[in-house]
Design a protein around this motif. Sequence first.
Motif, PDB file in Angstrom:
ATOM      1  N   GLU A 280      23.614 109.757  42.641  1.00  9.44           N
ATOM      2  CA  GLU A 280      22.692 110.144  41.566  1.00  9.44           C
ATOM      3  C   GLU A 280      22.854 111.606  41.173  1.00  9.44           C
ATOM      4  OE1 GLU A 280      18.823 109.190  42.886  1.00  9.44           O
ATOM      5  OE2 GLU A 280      19.151 107.013  42.928  1.00  9.44           O
ATOM      6  N   TYR A 281      23.122 112.440  42.186  1.00 14.78           N
ATOM      7  CA  TYR A 281      23.241 113.867  41.879  1.00 14.78           C
ATOM      8  C   TYR A 281      24.495 114.140  41.040  1.00 14.78           C
ATOM      9  CZ  TYR A 281      23.897 118.871  42.543  1.00 14.78           C
ATOM     10  OH  TYR A 281      24.097 120.199  42.335  1.00 14.78           O
ATOM     11  N   ASP A 282      25.605 113.537  41.418  1.00 14.66           N
ATOM     12  CA  ASP A 282      26.837 113.732  40.647  1.00 14.66           C
ATOM     13  C   ASP A 282      26.690 113.178  39.234  1.00 14.66           C
ATOM     14  OD1 ASP A 282      27.957 114.900  42.822  1.00 14.66           O
ATOM     15  OD2 ASP A 282      28.962 113.087  43.538  1.00 14.66           O
ATOM     16  N   MET A 283      26.013 112.049  39.093  1.00 10.94           N
ATOM     17  CA  MET A 283      25.795 111.490  37.761  1.00 10.94           C
ATOM     18  C   MET A 283      24.938 112.432  36.906  1.00 10.94           C
ATOM     19  SD  MET A 283      26.448 109.101  35.671  1.00 10.94           S
ATOM     20  CE  MET A 283      27.084 107.794  36.726  1.00 10.94           C
ATOM     21  N   TYR A 284      23.943 113.038  37.566  1.00  8.86           N
ATOM     22  CA  TYR A 284      23.096 113.975  36.836  1.00  8.86           C
ATOM     23  C   TYR A 284      23.893 115.206  36.403  1.00  8.86           C
ATOM     24  CZ  TYR A 284      19.770 117.784  36.194  1.00  8.86           C
ATOM     25  OH  TYR A 284      19.101 118.869  35.713  1.00  8.86           O
ATOM     26  N   ILE A 285      24.700 115.744  37.301  1.00  9.51           N
ATOM     27  CA  ILE A 285      25.499 116.926  36.966  1.00  9.51           C
ATOM     28  C   ILE A 285      26.508 116.591  35.874  1.00  9.51           C
ATOM     29  CG2 ILE A 285      27.221 118.516  37.875  1.00  9.51           C
ATOM     30  CD1 ILE A 285      24.387 119.210  38.643  1.00  9.51           C
ATOM     31  N   ARG A 286      27.096 115.380  35.915  1.00  9.42           N
ATOM     32  CA  ARG A 286      28.066 114.988  34.903  1.00  9.42           C
ATOM     33  C   ARG A 286      27.410 114.855  33.536  1.00  9.42           C
ATOM     34  NH1 ARG A 286      31.511 109.711  36.110  1.00  9.42           N
ATOM     35  NH2 ARG A 286      32.204 111.115  37.787  1.00  9.42           N
ATOM     36  N   ASN A 287      26.230 114.274  33.494  1.00  9.37           N
ATOM     37  CA  ASN A 287      25.541 114.102  32.212  1.00  9.37           C
ATOM     38  C   ASN A 287      24.960 115.411  31.702  1.00  9.37           C
ATOM     39  OD1 ASN A 287      26.125 111.374  32.337  1.00  9.37           O
ATOM     40  ND2 ASN A 287      24.188 110.870  33.369  1.00  9.37           N
ATOM     41  N   PHE A 288      24.518 116.238  32.641  1.00  8.47           N
ATOM     42  CA  PHE A 288      23.877 117.479  32.230  1.00  8.47           C
ATOM     43  C   PHE A 288      24.901 118.499  31.736  1.00  8.47           C
ATOM     44  CE2 PHE A 288      22.052 121.677  33.169  1.00  8.47           C
ATOM     45  CZ  PHE A 288      20.896 121.602  32.409  1.00  8.47           C
ATOM     46  N   GLY A 289      26.083 118.478  32.359  1.00  6.71           N
ATOM     47  CA  GLY A 289      27.115 119.435  31.969  1.00  6.71           C
ATOM     48  C   GLY A 289      27.202 120.582  32.956  1.00  6.71           C
ATOM     49  N   LYS A 290      28.372 121.233  32.989  1.00  4.27           N
ATOM     50  CA  LYS A 290      28.611 122.321  33.935  1.00  4.27           C
ATOM     51  C   LYS A 290      28.813 123.667  33.258  1.00  4.27           C
ATOM     52  CE  LYS A 290      30.811 119.313  37.351  1.00  4.27           C
ATOM     53  NZ  LYS A 290      32.006 119.061  38.192  1.00  4.27           N
ATOM     54  N   THR A 291      28.773 123.723  31.974  1.00  4.15           N
ATOM     55  CA  THR A 291      29.009 124.975  31.265  1.00  4.15           C
ATOM     56  C   THR A 291      27.730 125.799  31.221  1.00  4.15           C
ATOM     57  OG1 THR A 291      30.649 123.833  29.908  1.00  4.15           O
ATOM     58  CG2 THR A 291      29.852 125.981  29.120  1.00  4.15           C
ATOM     59  N   ASN A 292      27.853 127.074  31.657  1.00  2.00           N
ATOM     60  CA  ASN A 292      26.732 128.015  31.622  1.00  2.00           C
ATOM     61  C   ASN A 292      25.506 127.455  32.354  1.00  2.00           C
ATOM     62  OD1 ASN A 292      28.287 129.768  30.057  1.00  2.00           O
ATOM     63  ND2 ASN A 292      27.611 128.785  28.148  1.00  2.00           N
ATOM     64  N   THR A 293      25.739 126.797  33.467  1.00  2.00           N
ATOM     65  CA  THR A 293      24.632 126.246  34.254  1.00  2.00           C
ATOM     66  C   THR A 293      24.781 126.696  35.698  1.00  2.00           C
ATOM     67  OG1 THR A 293      25.842 124.219  34.725  1.00  2.00           O
ATOM     68  CG2 THR A 293      24.428 124.217  32.784  1.00  2.00           C
ATOM     69  N   LYS A 294      23.703 126.663  36.422  1.00  2.00           N
ATOM     70  CA  LYS A 294      23.678 127.028  37.833  1.00  2.00           C
ATOM     71  C   LYS A 294      22.581 126.219  38.505  1.00  2.00           C
ATOM     72  CE  LYS A 294      23.175 130.906  41.026  1.00  2.00           C
ATOM     73  NZ  LYS A 294      22.923 132.369  41.161  1.00  2.00           N
TER      74      LYS A 294
END
Length: 700
Positions: A156-170
Amino acid sequence: MQREKPEEEPEIGDDYLTNYEDDFEDYEDDFDDDDDEDNDSEARDSEERLREIPVSKKSEIEEIQRAINAENERIGTLLPKQIQKEREKEPNVERQDSPARGSICGMFMDFETANQRQSSQIMATKQKKRSSELLRLIDLDFSVSFSLLDLPPVNEYDMYIRNFGKTNTKQAYVQSNEDNLERDVQTDEIETLEKWTQHPGDSVLVSGGPRSSNDVSTDIVVTPKIDSQRLTNFLRSACQVIAVLLEEDRVATQPRWNLRSRQTSLSISDSCFQLNTNLPFLHGRKVSCLHISQVQRQALLSVHGLPEKPGAIQLDRKYIVCVWNVWQPSSPQKVLVCEAEVSCCCFSPSKATLVFAGTMDGSLVVWDLREDSRMHHCVKLNETDWIFRSPTFSTDGVLSSLNHTYPVLAIEPVSTSVYKEQNYGLSHLSSQEEMSGLSFQIASMDENGTLNLWVAVELQKVDLSGSQSDLGLIPGGKIKLVHSSTVQLNSSLFPKDILCLRKPQTLNIKFLPSNPNHFIVGTDIGMVSHGARHDLRVHPKLFKPQQGGPRSIRANAVDFSPFGKPIFLVGCSDGSIRLHQMTSEHPLIQWNDSTNGQPIIALQWALTRPAVFFVLDTSSTVYIWDLLENDLCPVAKQIIQSDKVMTMVVLGEPEKTNGLLGIALAKQSGIIDIQYVKKRWALPQSEESEKLQLLLQQSL
């Protein structure tokens, strides 16, 4: 017109199709005849009706008829073109020219296309039947199978990170402390302190926190600096002292172990004790060789032969080498076993962790005393577990051209740091040396005059399954000998005039402590040869007795001065003793009648006094020489009549000022006595080295 169906339909072929079409042609002819008759009758009727119609109406009818004929002609011209287009769209199949096409009420029937369609269906039926028959005979198998898509499940966490995006996020974690509820209680509040720690620490800061509840949290906690090498040396020394104290306590509490500091019958010693050789596996074995470590003077090696009477122990057919600590005489520290007869042995030069031995079979064996005891055989004797260690490496696995083919008479370590550093502590290796491994040279000489130089190498990786290239290395071992060079002493050390008379036999070898490049070799012609490992020419090449010329005597023992002086002693089979220096071929001093003609079997300098040395002859007589007291004859003589002495070795502690000096005597019965000589020969005197040097200059 109907045709009767035959009982058996013939196979459909070209003849059948041709006959079928001919029948239809006849059928069409029948229809054509009827149509013609009908048309003629209708034409006659129409003409009669036309005659009856008035002239005015005839003209209208003729116009209508002309219009109908024009329309029919137009349709007649368009219909063939449409049929031609449809034929072009159909597959190109060979057609036979036949009048099989007809029209009924304006509709055309294409019998040729129907015939071809029926033929195609029949052919497809045959192919389907053949394929079904062949599929029963063909068996398919998988040659390669692979997955085109391998997609592991996503949490679930990886799916959330994939959908949310990794650009300019922390990603950040926040503790809301919502579950910390306050309640009124009637007990005192407990004081708590928050501390943190990290292991292993990334820096000097490994823990922190406030020192009290009122203090502010501080993270300045520095780890103490620890000198691991100094701690190791201290633990080794402390363990050795504790072991000696426990040994003394056991000797004091058990009368049968009261072997230390007992009354002695020898006039040359103040006290003595015995090593406990009354063990089941040492009973009835004679001691043939003794050796003391050059740096750890408390470490002693004893070589035991086969027992006189075979017993129930499985070690009756094996030779035994015991590693003793003279401070703990109750039992040997290590017990080493060998299949071949051991003729000589020695310790490693820098630290007493390796034991080397030469055998009568011409092979060399090595024991690594640091190995885990679980790698070796354990035997329980008299409710005590004994570990019998097999050799770590043997040159039996080395090619025969590089190995000895005659009995090995001498084995010596080659090291430049033995007498220069004069370090006799318990630990003699720096931390860098311990990390990089041991590496030094070992020299072995056989009775045929072959001198082999070996390099002792410590392997970095241990192979528990055994090595396929090093056949002499046991599984799990990490010490091996690598052949370095070979020197034929008979051809390189002796002149041709001596070789013409008789080929000398080499007996022993010693390396000069201050310069291990030079060595001396004792022979059976009364001479001592001088050689070098790297230099081709040395001077003098031979050390001769004062009488000159070769004689039928043997140089049984040679020994260099342990105080760095280039002088050495030679003990011969005729009882003569010679004192040589490295720059002259004739001796400085020679004593001919010191032992009354008894052959000398052991000779060694004292470790605490430069002018004192000890001599043992075949009559079990021990002689003490003090050149400052008397340079003509020995100052003391001790005859041991109760039990014949087989060999002797000198031990002591030159780094201490108490003058502890002793000799170890191996007797025929297997007993090993440690005799501490009197202080007059053990305590160093003032300016003794200068007085000895002056005496040697006067003897030139």
